[in-house]
Design a protein around this motif. Structure first.
Motif, PDB file in Angstrom:
ATOM      1  N   SER A  45     -21.488  -8.147  -8.435  1.00 17.34           N
ATOM      2  CA  SER A  45     -20.690  -7.382  -7.477  1.00 17.34           C
ATOM      3  C   SER A  45     -19.670  -6.496  -8.177  1.00 17.34           C
ATOM      4  O   SER A  45     -19.444  -6.632  -9.358  1.00 17.34           O
ATOM      5  CB  SER A  45     -19.969  -8.327  -6.513  1.00 17.34           C
ATOM      6  OG  SER A  45     -19.116  -9.176  -7.216  1.00 17.34           O
ATOM      7  N   ALA A  69       0.098   5.755 -10.898  1.00 14.66           N
ATOM      8  CA  ALA A  69      -0.677   4.651 -10.328  1.00 14.66           C
ATOM      9  C   ALA A  69      -1.946   4.406 -11.150  1.00 14.66           C
ATOM     10  O   ALA A  69      -2.296   3.271 -11.449  1.00 14.66           O
ATOM     11  CB  ALA A  69      -1.032   4.973  -8.887  1.00 14.66           C
ATOM     12  N   LEU A 126      -7.122  -5.121 -20.134  1.00 12.05           N
ATOM     13  CA  LEU A 126      -7.121  -6.578 -20.206  1.00 12.05           C
ATOM     14  C   LEU A 126      -8.522  -7.108 -19.902  1.00 12.05           C
ATOM     15  O   LEU A 126      -9.033  -7.995 -20.580  1.00 12.05           O
ATOM     16  CB  LEU A 126      -6.116  -7.139 -19.196  1.00 12.05           C
ATOM     17  CG  LEU A 126      -5.883  -8.636 -19.242  1.00 12.05           C
ATOM     18  CD1 LEU A 126      -5.138  -9.010 -20.512  1.00 12.05           C
ATOM     19  CD2 LEU A 126      -5.082  -9.078 -18.021  1.00 12.05           C
ATOM     20  N   ALA A 127      -9.149  -6.509 -18.900  1.00 19.11           N
ATOM     21  CA  ALA A 127     -10.489  -6.944 -18.513  1.00 19.11           C
ATOM     22  C   ALA A 127     -11.499  -6.673 -19.618  1.00 19.11           C
ATOM     23  O   ALA A 127     -12.447  -7.428 -19.811  1.00 19.11           O
ATOM     24  CB  ALA A 127     -10.907  -6.232 -17.228  1.00 19.11           C
ATOM     25  N   ALA A 175     -20.780 -10.751 -13.782  1.00 15.37           N
ATOM     26  CA  ALA A 175     -20.908 -11.958 -12.960  1.00 15.37           C
ATOM     27  C   ALA A 175     -21.283 -11.645 -11.514  1.00 15.37           C
ATOM     28  O   ALA A 175     -20.667 -10.808 -10.881  1.00 15.37           O
ATOM     29  CB  ALA A 175     -19.598 -12.752 -12.993  1.00 15.37           C
ATOM     30  N   ASP A 176     -22.251 -12.272 -11.042  1.00 13.09           N
ATOM     31  CA  ASP A 176     -22.940 -12.172  -9.744  1.00 13.09           C
ATOM     32  C   ASP A 176     -23.091 -10.749  -9.186  1.00 13.09           C
ATOM     33  O   ASP A 176     -23.276 -10.538  -7.999  1.00 13.09           O
ATOM     34  CB  ASP A 176     -22.429 -13.195  -8.707  1.00 13.09           C
ATOM     35  CG  ASP A 176     -21.077 -12.839  -8.060  1.00 13.09           C
ATOM     36  OD1 ASP A 176     -20.350 -13.771  -7.750  1.00 13.09           O
ATOM     37  OD2 ASP A 176     -20.785 -11.654  -7.884  1.00 13.09           O
ATOM     38  N   MET A 232     -12.919  -9.157 -22.148  1.00 13.38           N
ATOM     39  CA  MET A 232     -13.810 -10.226 -21.706  1.00 13.38           C
ATOM     40  C   MET A 232     -15.231  -9.967 -22.181  1.00 13.38           C
ATOM     41  O   MET A 232     -15.651  -8.824 -22.315  1.00 13.38           O
ATOM     42  CB  MET A 232     -13.818 -10.289 -20.173  1.00 13.38           C
ATOM     43  CG  MET A 232     -12.492 -10.683 -19.576  1.00 13.38           C
ATOM     44  SD  MET A 232     -11.916 -12.244 -20.220  1.00 13.38           S
ATOM     45  CE  MET A 232     -13.219 -13.321 -19.631  1.00 13.38           C
ATOM     46  N   LEU A 250     -19.572 -11.752 -18.473  1.00 16.11           N
ATOM     47  CA  LEU A 250     -18.677 -12.142 -17.384  1.00 16.11           C
ATOM     48  C   LEU A 250     -18.382 -10.955 -16.470  1.00 16.11           C
ATOM     49  O   LEU A 250     -18.207 -11.100 -15.284  1.00 16.11           O
ATOM     50  CB  LEU A 250     -17.360 -12.711 -17.942  1.00 16.11           C
ATOM     51  CG  LEU A 250     -17.472 -14.093 -18.578  1.00 16.11           C
ATOM     52  CD1 LEU A 250     -16.113 -14.546 -19.085  1.00 16.11           C
ATOM     53  CD2 LEU A 250     -18.017 -15.113 -17.589  1.00 16.11           C
ATOM     54  N   LEU A 251     -18.355  -9.762 -17.076  1.00 13.53           N
ATOM     55  CA  LEU A 251     -18.129  -8.566 -16.264  1.00 13.53           C
ATOM     56  C   LEU A 251     -19.271  -8.346 -15.280  1.00 13.53           C
ATOM     57  O   LEU A 251     -19.104  -7.747 -14.246  1.00 13.53           O
ATOM     58  CB  LEU A 251     -17.995  -7.329 -17.170  1.00 13.53           C
ATOM     59  CG  LEU A 251     -16.677  -7.211 -17.923  1.00 13.53           C
ATOM     60  CD1 LEU A 251     -16.784  -6.155 -19.009  1.00 13.53           C
ATOM     61  CD2 LEU A 251     -15.540  -6.874 -16.975  1.00 13.53           C
ATOM     62  N   ASN A 286      -1.527   2.545 -14.479  1.00 15.21           N
ATOM     63  CA  ASN A 286      -1.405   1.099 -14.363  1.00 15.21           C
ATOM     64  C   ASN A 286      -2.761   0.430 -14.229  1.00 15.21           C
ATOM     65  O   ASN A 286      -2.998  -0.646 -14.782  1.00 15.21           O
ATOM     66  CB  ASN A 286      -0.523   0.763 -13.164  1.00 15.21           C
ATOM     67  CG  ASN A 286       0.028  -0.636 -13.253  1.00 15.21           C
ATOM     68  OD1 ASN A 286      -0.529  -1.546 -12.663  1.00 15.21           O
ATOM     69  ND2 ASN A 286       1.072  -0.811 -14.026  1.00 15.21           N
ATOM     70  N   ILE A 287      -3.664   1.084 -13.523  1.00 20.65           N
ATOM     71  CA  ILE A 287      -5.015   0.541 -13.390  1.00 20.65           C
ATOM     72  C   ILE A 287      -5.663   0.436 -14.776  1.00 20.65           C
ATOM     73  O   ILE A 287      -6.318  -0.556 -15.101  1.00 20.65           O
ATOM     74  CB  ILE A 287      -5.863   1.434 -12.469  1.00 20.65           C
ATOM     75  CG1 ILE A 287      -5.358   1.293 -11.032  1.00 20.65           C
ATOM     76  CG2 ILE A 287      -7.337   1.055 -12.549  1.00 20.65           C
ATOM     77  CD1 ILE A 287      -5.973   2.261 -10.072  1.00 20.65           C
ATOM     78  N   VAL A 308       0.831  -1.207   0.000  1.00 20.83           N
ATOM     79  CA  VAL A 308       0.000   0.000   0.000  1.00 20.83           C
ATOM     80  C   VAL A 308       0.868   1.259   0.000  1.00 20.83           C
ATOM     81  O   VAL A 308       1.666   1.456   0.911  1.00 20.83           O
ATOM     82  CB  VAL A 308      -0.931   0.018   1.229  1.00 20.83           C
ATOM     83  CG1 VAL A 308      -1.834   1.230   1.180  1.00 20.83           C
ATOM     84  CG2 VAL A 308      -1.740  -1.264   1.294  1.00 20.83           C
ATOM     85  N   LEU A 329      -4.240  -0.146 -17.551  1.00 18.84           N
ATOM     86  CA  LEU A 329      -3.704  -1.316 -18.257  1.00 18.84           C
ATOM     87  C   LEU A 329      -4.459  -2.582 -17.870  1.00 18.84           C
ATOM     88  O   LEU A 329      -4.805  -3.410 -18.714  1.00 18.84           O
ATOM     89  CB  LEU A 329      -2.205  -1.502 -17.938  1.00 18.84           C
ATOM     90  CG  LEU A 329      -1.258  -0.502 -18.578  1.00 18.84           C
ATOM     91  CD1 LEU A 329       0.160  -0.721 -18.055  1.00 18.84           C
ATOM     92  CD2 LEU A 329      -1.277  -0.664 -20.099  1.00 18.84           C
ATOM     93  N   ILE A 330      -4.742  -2.706 -16.605  1.00 15.16           N
ATOM     94  CA  ILE A 330      -5.470  -3.898 -16.160  1.00 15.16           C
ATOM     95  C   ILE A 330      -6.914  -3.856 -16.655  1.00 15.16           C
ATOM     96  O   ILE A 330      -7.475  -4.854 -17.077  1.00 15.16           O
ATOM     97  CB  ILE A 330      -5.395  -4.045 -14.625  1.00 15.16           C
ATOM     98  CG1 ILE A 330      -3.938  -4.327 -14.229  1.00 15.16           C
ATOM     99  CG2 ILE A 330      -6.295  -5.165 -14.142  1.00 15.16           C
ATOM    100  CD1 ILE A 330      -3.733  -4.713 -12.791  1.00 15.16           C
ATOM    101  N   ARG A 331      -7.495  -2.666 -16.658  1.00 12.39           N
ATOM    102  CA  ARG A 331      -8.866  -2.518 -17.179  1.00 12.39           C
ATOM    103  C   ARG A 331      -8.929  -2.947 -18.648  1.00 12.39           C
ATOM    104  O   ARG A 331      -9.883  -3.566 -19.087  1.00 12.39           O
ATOM    105  CB  ARG A 331      -9.324  -1.066 -17.066  1.00 12.39           C
ATOM    106  CG  ARG A 331      -9.771  -0.683 -15.695  1.00 12.39           C
ATOM    107  CD  ARG A 331     -10.727   0.492 -15.741  1.00 12.39           C
ATOM    108  NE  ARG A 331     -11.010   0.990 -14.420  1.00 12.39           N
ATOM    109  CZ  ARG A 331     -11.801   0.393 -13.555  1.00 12.39           C
ATOM    110  NH1 ARG A 331     -12.396  -0.730 -13.869  1.00 12.39           N
ATOM    111  NH2 ARG A 331     -12.004   0.911 -12.366  1.00 12.39           N
TER     112      ARG A 331
END
Lengths: 91, 365
Positions: free
Chosen positions: A91, A67, A77-78, A88-89, A81, A85-86, A70-71, A5, A73-75
């Protein structure tokens, strides 16, 4: 123990070139204030930057924009999908 | 700390988890992580339960307390018992057993053992207790070494004579190279440690790609980091394109932290080092250079390492090499528990045995 953190730099004491004086930052994490050493930090931070701290020493400084980049970049990748699936349940 | 929470957010994690669950591995593969915080995060986040069929994940020698040899523990305990010596340690070391007892037991018998958060705190103890010799026990990897170097340099500047360091500091690439040459252990991919890499840089793993065709991903500690690391390792392995991917660029650069490396080099030099379970590995440790010899506890107190024996039946050595898992140890969960640990991998909060015990996974590898 690696504490991932980042802590926000609130105040800086010392000079990056002057090792005869203490190199210390006061940092904040979720409202808790503490001091960390800046002796081995890769880039001397400014107030408002964040530092990654290991055993009382800041080892890396980063600004908020870095910071967030970088988020993204991960988004990205997501985003490859399928949308169901995004959802999914819910939440 | 909003932006950290986002790494745990379902929007990010769920698609990555689905994608990992649906990943097909073309042949059985084995990946290793070498960081105690990765060990705990992988268990805590439940990543192990959605690993693709055919992919195994093993823990390597990434917990500094766990790889501290029993001889070093015995020397620490002997030193703590000396008159006018105050040892300062990171808390994890307190209960680690040597051949006869632990620092906790030595403390109960009158030895002075201070638990500190940082090497600088140990130096502060030296200022506070000028009539005692404060010995900081250096147990850690490249993440803690620069701070210890800075502390020794501060002690030298201030002429603090009653402070020294017993260094068992270790480096990560050396033992990894030894493990890769071990025919018993066949590793295809590596989750490279986050904060060690912040210091040594992602480039430190390129030799493993070049020499062993090892797939490498430098990763942070959040579930999204670990899921993405496993996806990229699968991709590298399936496609036969091993390389170093750095998915922790918010902390890790290719070249590493030059300021910290310079400080480490100023104070420390490579030495052969004894590891629990791995034996002596050439140039895998860091000793204090002659320039700073007055701060070297081993030279100052003429300490020779006693011969030590591993606890009977304890498989920590094999667990640390990734060639067995804790449930295969005859002591696991019976004689050896977090309350009554026999081996270091159960003592440390980041040890592999402690992780298996806490999260109750007993699948065999």
């Amino acid at each position: 123990m690696c504490l991932a953190v980042p802590m926000r730099v609130e105040e800086i004491k010392g000079d990056p070139e002057d090792f005869t004086q203490d190199q210390i930052a006061r940092v904040d994490m979720d409202g808790v204030s503490t001091t960390v050493r800046l002796d081995v930090v890769d880039r001397w931070p400014e107030v408002g930057d964040y530092v990654i701290v290991h055993a009382g020493f800041a080892i890396h400084s980063l600004d908020e924009a870095e910071a967030k980049k970088n988020i993204e970049l991960i988004r990205e990748l997501a985003s490859h999908m399928p949308p169901e699936l995004l959802m999914a349940d819910g939440s | 700390m909003k932006f950290v929470d986002e790494y745990r957010h379902g929007d990010l994690v769920k698609p990555l988890a689905e994608r990992l669950r649906n990943t097909t591995i073309t042949r059985p593969v084995r990946v290793m992580e070498v960081c105690g915080t990765h060990t705990m995060s992988i268990f805590r986040s439940g990543v192990r339960t959605i690993m693709p069929a055919g992919m195994e994940i093993v823990s390597g020698p990434g917990c500094p307390v766990c790889v501290t040899s029993a001889s070093h523990m015995d020397a620490f305990i002997e030193m703590a018992g000396k008159k006018d010596v105050r040892v300062a340690i990171y808390g994890d070391l307190f209960r680690v057993p040597g051949t006869h007892g632990s620092l906790a037991q030595a403390s109960a018998k009158g030895a002075t053992v201070d638990i500190v958060y940082s090497a600088m705190d140990a130096l502060e103890r030296a200022r506070q207790h000028p009539n005692e010799l404060v010995v900081f026990l250096g147990v850690g990897f490249e993440t803690t070494t620069p701070g210890i170097a800075a502390t020794i340099m501060a002690a030298a500047r201030e002429n603090i004579d009653n402070f020294c360091v017993f260094s068992t500091q270790k480096v990560i690439p050396g033992p990894l190279d030894a493990l890769m040459q071990d025919p018993e252990l066949s590793i295809d991919g590596l989750i490279c440690p986050g904060h060690v890499s912040a210091i040594i840089g992602a480039k430190a793993y390129q030799p493993f790609v070049d020499s062993y065709g090892l797939a490498c991903v430098v990763a942070g500690f959040e579930p999204a980091d670990l899921l993405k690391a496993l996806l990229l390792l699968s991709e590298q392995i399936n496609e036969g394109t091993p390389r170093v991917d750095n998915i922790y660029p918010r902390v890790v650069s290719w070249e590493g932290n030059q300021r910290a490396i310079a400080m480490m080099d100023e104070v420390f030099e490579p030495v052969d080092m004894q590891w629990r379970g791995l034996g002596v590995i050439p140039a895998s440790g860091l000793g204090i250079r002659d320039t700073y010899r007055q701060f070297d506890a081993q030279k100052r107190l003429s300490i020779t390492l006693p011969e030590a024996h591993e606890p009977k039946g304890c498989l920590c050595g094999k667990v640390l090499k990734g060639i067995t898992t804790p449930p295969h140890c005859p002591l696991f969960g019976t004689r050896c528990t977090p309350a009554t640990p026999v081996g270091p991998c159960m003592v440390s909060s980041e040890g592999t045995c402690a992780a298996y015990h806490k999260y109750g996974q007993s699948e065999s590898i």
